[in-house]
Motif scaffolding. Structure first.
Motif, PDB file in Angstrom:
ATOM      1  N   GLN A   1       0.842  -1.312   0.061  1.00 37.72           N
ATOM      2  CA  GLN A   1       0.040   0.045  -0.020  1.00 37.72           C
ATOM      3  C   GLN A   1       0.911   1.381  -0.019  1.00 37.72           C
ATOM      4  O   GLN A   1       0.627   1.991  -0.514  1.00 37.72           O
ATOM      5  N   ARG A   2       1.875   1.251   0.686  1.00 39.11           N
ATOM      6  CA  ARG A   2       2.870   2.348   0.786  1.00 39.11           C
ATOM      7  C   ARG A   2       3.493   2.654  -0.517  1.00 39.11           C
ATOM      8  O   ARG A   2       3.510   3.747  -1.237  1.00 39.11           O
ATOM      9  N   LEU A   3       3.783   1.483  -1.440  1.00 37.32           N
ATOM     10  CA  LEU A   3       4.669   1.615  -2.436  1.00 37.32           C
ATOM     11  C   LEU A   3       3.360   2.391  -3.560  1.00 37.32           C
ATOM     12  O   LEU A   3       3.776   3.126  -4.387  1.00 37.32           O
ATOM     13  N   ILE A   4       2.149   1.741  -3.666  1.00 35.84           N
ATOM     14  CA  ILE A   4       1.596   2.041  -4.748  1.00 35.84           C
ATOM     15  C   ILE A   4       0.730   3.464  -4.441  1.00 35.84           C
ATOM     16  O   ILE A   4       0.331   4.232  -5.356  1.00 35.84           O
ATOM     17  N   ARG A   5       0.121   3.631  -3.102  1.00 35.58           N
ATOM     18  CA  ARG A   5      -0.325   4.755  -2.809  1.00 35.58           C
ATOM     19  C   ARG A   5       0.084   6.147  -2.494  1.00 35.58           C
ATOM     20  O   ARG A   5      -0.005   7.215  -2.464  1.00 35.58           O
ATOM     21  N   ILE A   6       1.570   5.823  -2.036  1.00 31.40           N
ATOM     22  CA  ILE A   6       2.568   6.868  -1.512  1.00 31.40           C
ATOM     23  C   ILE A   6       3.453   6.979  -2.550  1.00 31.40           C
ATOM     24  O   ILE A   6       3.611   8.002  -3.111  1.00 31.40           O
ATOM     25  N   GLU A   7       4.565   6.181  -2.358  1.00 29.45           N
ATOM     26  CA  GLU A   7       5.693   6.351  -3.111  1.00 29.45           C
ATOM     27  C   GLU A   7       5.536   6.775  -4.732  1.00 29.45           C
ATOM     28  O   GLU A   7       6.041   7.598  -5.183  1.00 29.45           O
ATOM     29  N   LEU A   8       4.842   5.802  -5.277  1.00 32.61           N
ATOM     30  CA  LEU A   8       4.815   6.051  -6.654  1.00 32.61           C
ATOM     31  C   LEU A   8       3.954   7.332  -7.096  1.00 32.61           C
ATOM     32  O   LEU A   8       4.753   7.813  -7.981  1.00 32.61           O
ATOM     33  N   PRO A   9       2.902   7.501  -6.531  1.00 37.25           N
ATOM     34  CA  PRO A   9       2.345   8.871  -7.044  1.00 37.25           C
ATOM     35  C   PRO A   9       3.259  10.114  -6.640  1.00 37.25           C
ATOM     36  O   PRO A   9       3.578  10.900  -7.544  1.00 37.25           O
ATOM     37  N   LEU A  10       3.971   9.950  -5.550  1.00 35.00           N
ATOM     38  CA  LEU A  10       4.833  11.138  -5.209  1.00 35.00           C
ATOM     39  C   LEU A  10       6.108  10.938  -5.980  1.00 35.00           C
ATOM     40  O   LEU A  10       6.569  12.238  -6.274  1.00 35.00           O
ATOM     41  N   ALA A  11       6.406   9.977  -6.542  1.00 36.86           N
ATOM     42  CA  ALA A  11       7.521   9.826  -7.476  1.00 36.86           C
ATOM     43  C   ALA A  11       7.363  10.140  -8.873  1.00 36.86           C
ATOM     44  O   ALA A  11       8.010  10.310  -9.752  1.00 36.86           O
ATOM     45  N   LEU A  12       5.919  10.137  -9.049  1.00 36.07           N
ATOM     46  CA  LEU A  12       5.426  10.343 -10.465  1.00 36.07           C
ATOM     47  C   LEU A  12       6.034  11.470 -11.274  1.00 36.07           C
ATOM     48  O   LEU A  12       6.449  10.982 -12.678  1.00 36.07           O
ATOM     49  N   PRO A  13       5.999  12.620 -10.883  1.00 37.09           N
ATOM     50  CA  PRO A  13       6.688  13.838 -11.942  1.00 37.09           C
ATOM     51  C   PRO A  13       7.952  13.498 -12.332  1.00 37.09           C
ATOM     52  O   PRO A  13       8.471  13.715 -13.331  1.00 37.09           O
ATOM     53  N   VAL A  14       8.947  12.900 -11.194  1.00 42.66           N
ATOM     54  CA  VAL A  14      10.302  12.777 -11.466  1.00 42.66           C
ATOM     55  C   VAL A  14      10.316  11.460 -12.625  1.00 42.66           C
ATOM     56  O   VAL A  14      11.116  11.514 -13.707  1.00 42.66           O
ATOM     57  N   ILE A  15       9.349  10.373 -12.354  1.00 34.15           N
ATOM     58  CA  ILE A  15       9.547   9.392 -13.239  1.00 34.15           C
ATOM     59  C   ILE A  15       8.962   9.825 -14.648  1.00 34.15           C
ATOM     60  O   ILE A  15       9.664   9.511 -15.768  1.00 34.15           O
ATOM     61  N   LEU A  16       7.979  10.749 -14.984  1.00 34.04           N
ATOM     62  CA  LEU A  16       7.394  11.197 -16.109  1.00 34.04           C
ATOM     63  C   LEU A  16       8.470  11.734 -16.781  1.00 34.04           C
ATOM     64  O   LEU A  16       8.646  11.865 -18.014  1.00 34.04           O
ATOM     65  N   ASN A  17       9.479  12.656 -15.972  1.00 34.53           N
ATOM     66  CA  ASN A  17      10.462  13.355 -16.593  1.00 34.53           C
ATOM     67  C   ASN A  17      11.301  12.448 -17.453  1.00 34.53           C
ATOM     68  O   ASN A  17      11.678  12.846 -18.442  1.00 34.53           O
ATOM     69  N   GLY A  18      11.627  11.433 -16.854  1.00 35.76           N
ATOM     70  CA  GLY A  18      12.554  10.465 -17.102  1.00 35.76           C
ATOM     71  C   GLY A  18      11.709   9.808 -18.497  1.00 35.76           C
ATOM     72  O   GLY A  18      12.414   9.493 -19.658  1.00 35.76           O
ATOM     73  N   ILE A  19      10.629   9.562 -18.548  1.00 34.69           N
ATOM     74  CA  ILE A  19       9.851   8.907 -19.583  1.00 34.69           C
ATOM     75  C   ILE A  19       9.983   9.914 -20.939  1.00 34.69           C
ATOM     76  O   ILE A  19       9.862   9.538 -21.931  1.00 34.69           O
ATOM     77  N   ARG A  20       9.885  11.055 -20.461  1.00 40.44           N
ATOM     78  CA  ARG A  20       9.685  12.132 -21.455  1.00 40.44           C
ATOM     79  C   ARG A  20      11.136  12.301 -22.192  1.00 40.44           C
ATOM     80  O   ARG A  20      11.207  12.115 -23.422  1.00 40.44           O
ATOM     81  N   LEU A  21      12.243  12.295 -21.266  1.00 42.17           N
ATOM     82  CA  LEU A  21      13.471  11.892 -21.925  1.00 42.17           C
ATOM     83  C   LEU A  21      13.674  10.908 -23.041  1.00 42.17           C
ATOM     84  O   LEU A  21      14.194  11.050 -24.020  1.00 42.17           O
ATOM     85  N   SER A  22      13.167  10.033 -22.460  1.00 41.27           N
ATOM     86  CA  SER A  22      13.490   8.669 -22.930  1.00 41.27           C
ATOM     87  C   SER A  22      12.646   8.650 -24.490  1.00 41.27           C
ATOM     88  O   SER A  22      12.927   8.206 -25.450  1.00 41.27           O
ATOM     89  N   ALA A  23      11.306   9.187 -24.404  1.00 38.80           N
ATOM     90  CA  ALA A  23      10.629   9.137 -25.604  1.00 38.80           C
ATOM     91  C   ALA A  23      11.063  10.160 -26.649  1.00 38.80           C
ATOM     92  O   ALA A  23      10.991   9.699 -27.742  1.00 38.80           O
ATOM     93  N   ILE A  24      11.473  11.179 -26.388  1.00 37.02           N
ATOM     94  CA  ILE A  24      12.135  12.075 -27.236  1.00 37.02           C
ATOM     95  C   ILE A  24      13.548  11.547 -27.650  1.00 37.02           C
ATOM     96  O   ILE A  24      13.640  11.371 -29.124  1.00 37.02           O
ATOM     97  N   ILE A  25      14.190  10.940 -26.952  1.00 33.90           N
ATOM     98  CA  ILE A  25      15.414  10.183 -27.691  1.00 33.90           C
ATOM     99  C   ILE A  25      14.889   8.950 -28.774  1.00 33.90           C
ATOM    100  O   ILE A  25      15.507   8.865 -29.631  1.00 33.90           O
ATOM    101  N   ALA A  26      14.123   8.281 -28.299  1.00 35.65           N
ATOM    102  CA  ALA A  26      13.434   7.086 -29.165  1.00 35.65           C
ATOM    103  C   ALA A  26      12.978   7.589 -30.259  1.00 35.65           C
ATOM    104  O   ALA A  26      13.130   7.252 -31.324  1.00 35.65           O
ATOM    105  N   LEU A  27      12.335   8.792 -30.127  1.00 34.43           N
ATOM    106  CA  LEU A  27      11.684   9.286 -31.622  1.00 34.43           C
ATOM    107  C   LEU A  27      12.862   9.845 -32.274  1.00 34.43           C
ATOM    108  O   LEU A  27      12.715   9.521 -33.546  1.00 34.43           O
ATOM    109  N   GLY A  28      14.043  10.209 -31.863  1.00 32.74           N
ATOM    110  CA  GLY A  28      14.908  10.617 -32.747  1.00 32.74           C
ATOM    111  C   GLY A  28      15.781   9.688 -33.356  1.00 32.74           C
ATOM    112  O   GLY A  28      16.037   9.226 -34.152  1.00 32.74           O
ATOM    113  N   THR A  29      16.026   8.398 -32.493  1.00 28.88           N
ATOM    114  CA  THR A  29      16.709   7.321 -32.791  1.00 28.88           C
ATOM    115  C   THR A  29      16.006   6.477 -33.810  1.00 28.88           C
ATOM    116  O   THR A  29      16.547   5.932 -34.665  1.00 28.88           O
TER     117      THR A  29
END
Lengths: 242, 311, 376
Positions: free
Chosen positions: A155-183
């Protein structure tokens, strides 16, 4: 200004992809004398869809695997692997994406396969790195409170940790998607059906019109994707009061 | 009734908490006071098993706490900490309703409880329910933190320096609020602090810890009057001791028949305030209100006698 | 533990591959059959011993030694194995390292990196280790120990071209960095001073950065081609649609964001109290910039340059597509001819170059870091 620019670019992109012939007047000056103006060997629409599908699949798979691994190494039992995983990401990120793509060919042959694998492998790194950063910067007070009021580990992982880490994770996904688009664009050199095909064809036949239309479409996709992700991140961060 | 029985915790073979035993009566506030490193926070965290005890046990209403899975135990015990630990991505209502939701209360019951608690803490439910913690002031966040801890009407409320992050004026108000709400709800509270002033203000009983051991456990007046060790004496504060003692005693305790000039004070006024009034107005005695209209007063001499230490 | 298991697993994969000529797919040769037993036994022994030493979690020095031993064993086996296999094969036969070798190489290198990071070496030690590694690699190549491998055979006839590509690649990566720094550092300082400029410029630069490299290179071509035809003077200094100039310009554009953004971040990272104190003792704006802000912000600024260098080393490969030269030429030639060795000839030096650049920059960044504890 921003509010008008965004839909305008989206409409332009859509029009370019669906009715490229309508833009002949724009690209004609760049085409060689008597040469074709609009790339027609494969429709730009199907190339775009294929290109986006490659990026989407690779990024989704990379997200699942990278976030999963980040969760593992941030749990007490996986902590032993953390220094190693950091070394791997640090080294891995110095690998140029093009080199990863090129190296995938001897291992996997030509076509969509190696491109997908290269996009996936390279996409892991930024997401993994950001997911670890996000998961380990959740405030210890909040985690202590979560334990204190009786949330289980899961419950801690799903309700607290992941939602709170989400913006930073999304930032990583964005970097990754942009690189993927170029590659993925470069993936057309290993025979993947992507928009890079248009640019490469233009380069090979000295047809600047091809180069421009391919470049324009890919560029617009990248800019709009980037903008979309940034907005998503901002919206979520604002909701978290960060 | 909460019974703590021989509870110990060792780090590297050194006792951080050394065989502490005490009993907390239902409906009272017990304040555990100590310097940092005295083991007070570890003791508190062993009660809801955020730390595992190396020896001893805790019984709530006679039932040993290790008979339950830790997370189920924690849902029965309220927990409030310094810096409130609110979940930044939950609204205020969802934060307060977190434990009832874990316990599977029906939706409308949770909503009613949240509104009740917000009102109790003088926060307009309609105004605060749907806001996020980051939009609140420090004092408001702290109140929400306590409200969350109280939400499921727990058998016991554990508080770890709950007012530590507040400035003095807001802290005093928060302490009064807590006292008022505890009286209204009849909650049982164990509160950890390093601030003896806070302990004296809030505690029905005070437990002083030093070096992992419980060195004294008793009523605030008892501890001020007869500190068991030099350390406790130091904690209750050398020169301020008589004043702290007076602040705990009501005028009613030493009221005597007789008259005095000036306006009558309430019998619930504490002796420190009565003393201040005497000194400020230059009087030797103050009239005290009575139910039956007979003349009553409190004298400076009687106040002085109360403030005198032994020997 | 992980390393040993993975190492053992990689032994199952073919170690070398032997092909009849440079285009056909080779046949795998297992680890223990790669070389005559008098060579393979000691090499395998070294490899195994090294990986076993890697088990000693608490003794990083021994782990480093183990990693070095296993690497030595690995390369010995590679060198001997290639020679032995070629001896009984046809004239056009090619021997190249196969999956087993690459996996073992990665595992040993990771073991080395992990053990080294456990030692937490200072910047000097790291520089020395890097120099030593480069010397070893140079020695290995010079001594001809690996000259039987197909990639070396691919290299031999192209020696001059590879050297040329190397220099071109350096020019592309480092030259564009230099120009970007020349433009970006003052721009960063300006952005730091004027928040309106910053708000306008940074989003623009990050949009530039998102444009896929191939598209960017493509768009540069007509642009520069037009300039070239309009201004003969520009053409005279090599500005034309195809070749070095568009690649170089595209790389400079990509580099601007990290340089400017990190300069701003570096200057912003200075504690306000320090800036106040500098003003308080009567420093002028310029004195503050050069004596306080730049020295204190240097690590962050250098981090920006590190990002650029690694990124450009990789992106410069794409220059190969538009005739800009560099290692990309071999990569794309190799892809065209489906000649794996030619791809490797382009890709391996690029990867090595990016890594060396990253390590050197990391060392520089650490040197410029203020001593720990002296920060406020």
């Amino acid at each position: 200004m921003r509010t008008y620019l965004r839909p305008a670019l989206a409409v332009l992109l859509l029009a370019l992809v669906v009715w490229p012939e309508r833009f002949s007047w724009l690209f004609a000056p760049f085409a060689p004398q008597g040469g074709p103006v609009i790339y027609s060997r494969t429709s730009l629409l199907s190339l775009s869809l294929n290109h986006l599908a490659l990026v989407l699949i690779a990024t989704l798979a990379a997200t699942l695997v990278a976030v999963g691994m980040a969760i593992l190494v941030t749990r007490p039992f996986g902590a032993a692997f953390r220094p190693l995983s950091r070394t791997v990401t640090n080294i891995g990120q110095t690998f140029p994406p093009v080199a990863v793509l090129a190296l995938a060919v001897p291992a996997l042959g030509f076509g969509e396969g190696p491109t997908l694998v290269a996009l996936f492998l390279y996409g892991l790194l930024p997401i993994f790195e950001n997911a670890i950063a996000g998961l380990s910067t959740v405030s210890p007070t909040v985690l202590d409170a979560a334990r204190g009021i009786g949330l289980t580990r899961l419950q801690r992982l799903i309700r607290i940790e992941l939602p709170l880490a989400l913006p930073v994770i999304l930032n990583g996904i964005r970097l990754s998607a942009i690189i993927a688009l170029g590659t993925a664009t470069i993936g057309s050199t290993v025979a993947a059906k992507t928009l890079g095909e248009v640019i490469i064809a233009g380069l090979l036949t000295n047809n600047t019109a091809f180069v421009l239309q391919g470049g324009l479409i890919v560029g617009l996709f990248a800019v709009l994707l980037y903008d979309l992700m940034v907005q998503l991140e901002q919206r979520i961060s604002a909701r978290l009061g960060l | 009734m909460i019974e703590i029985d021989g509870l110990s915790k060792f780090y590297d073979n050194k006792a951080a908490v050394d065989a502490v035993s005490m009993t907390v009566e239902t409906g009272t506030i017990t304040v555990i006071v100590g310097t940092s490193g005295s083991g007070k926070t570890t003791l508190l965290r062993m009660i809801n098993r955020l730390e595992t005890a190396d020896a001893g046990e805790v019984r709530i209403h006679g039932e040993a706490t290790d008979s339950l899975a830790p997370h189920l135990l924690r849902r029965r015990i309220g927990y409030a900490i310094q810096g409130h630990g609110l979940f930044p991505h939950y609204t205020i209502a969802r934060n307060i309703g977190a434990v009832p939701a874990l316990l599977g209360w029906p939706e409308d019951q949770i909503r009613a409880r949240v509104d009740e608690l917000l009102s109790l803490f003088s926060m307009e439910p309609a105004q605060f329910r749907d806001r996020y913690p980051a939009e609140l002031s420090g004092g408001q966040q702290q109140r929400v933190g306590v409200a969350r801890a109280l939400a499921s009407r727990p058998d016991l409320l554990l508080m770890d320096e709950p007012f530590g992050a507040l400035d003095p004026i807001i802290r005093a108000r928060a302490q009064d609020d807590l006292r008022r709400i505890q009286r209204a709800l009849g909650s049982t509270i164990l509160l950890v602090t390093h601030d003896m002033e806070e302990a004296i203000r809030l505690g029905d009983r005070i437990a002083v810890m030093d070096g992992g051991r419980l060195v004294q456990h008793g009523s605030p007046t008892g501890i001020i009057r007869n500190p068991a060790t030099g350390f406790v004496a130091e904690m209750v504060g050398g020169v301020e001791r008589p004043l702290r003692l007076l602040s705990l005693l009501p005028v009613a305790d030493i009221v005597e028949p007789g008259t005095a000039p000036g306006e009558a004070i309430a019998p619930t006024t504490n002796l420190r305030d009565a003393l201040a009034l005497c000194l400020w107005s230059g009087r030797d005695a103050l009239p005290v209100q009575t139910d039956d209209g007979r003349a009553a007063r409190v004298t400076l001499k009687a106040i002085r006698a109360q403030a005198q230490g032994p020997g | 533990m992980l390393f040993l298991i993975l190492g053992a697993a990689s032994c199952a994969a073919p170690f070398l591959s032997l092909a009849a000529n440079r285009i056909v797919v080779g046949e795998g040769v297992a680890l223990w059959r790669a070389a005559p037993v008098q060579h393979s036994a000691p090499a395998l022994f070294l490899l195994g011993l090294g990986l076993l030493l890697g088990l000693l979690q608490s003794r990083p020095v021994l782990r480093v030694a183990g990693a070095v031993l296993s690497l030595a064993g690995l390369f010995w086996l590679l060198s001997m194995g290639a020679a032995a296999l070629l001896a009984d094969a046809g004239r056009y036969a090619r021997v190249s390292p196969a999956a087993g070798f690459w996996c073992l190489l990665v595992i040993c290198a990771l073991l080395l990196a992990d053990a080294l990071s456990q030692l937490q070496p200072g910047p000097r030690t790291r520089a020395a280790a890097l120099a030593l590694t480069l010397l070893c690699v140079a020695g290995l190549l010079k001594a001809g120990l690996l000259s039987d491998l197909s990639i070396a055979q691919e290299f031999a006839p192209r020696k001059a071209a590879v050297l040329d590509a190397f220099i071109r690649h350096l020019w592309l990566a480092f030259g564009s960095l230099g120009l970007a720094a020349l433009i970006g550092l003052p721009l960063g300082v300006l952005c730091h001073r004027h928040s309106r400029l910053r708000e306008a410029l940074l989003p623009l630069l990050s949009f530039l950065q998102t444009i896929p490299s191939l598209a960017m290179f493509g768009i540069m071509i007509p642009l520069l081609g037009w300039i070239g035809t309009q201004f003969p003077a520009a053409q005279a200094i090599g500005i034309a649609g195809i070749g070095f100039a568009p690649a170089f310009l595209a790389l400079v554009l990509y580099s601007l964001l990290p340089v400017v953004a990190n300069t701003v971040a570096g200057l912003e990272s200075i504690p306000p109290a320090v800036r106040d104190a500098a003003r308080g003792i009567g420093m002028t704006t310029w004195q503050r910039l050069f004596r306080i802000e730049i020295p204190l912000g240097l690590p962050v600024i250098l981090t920006g340059l590190r990002i650029v260098l690694v990124q450009n080393t990789g992106l410069a490969v794409i220059a190969g597509l538009i005739g800009g030269g560099g290692f990309g030429t071999f990569v794309f030639q190799g892809l065209n001819q489906t000649a794996t060795d030619l791809i490797l000839l382009g890709a391996l030096p690029t990867v090595a170059l990016a890594m060396v650049a990253a390590i050197v920059m990391d060392i520089l960044i650490e040197i410029t870091q203020p001593q720990r504890g002296s920060e406020t």
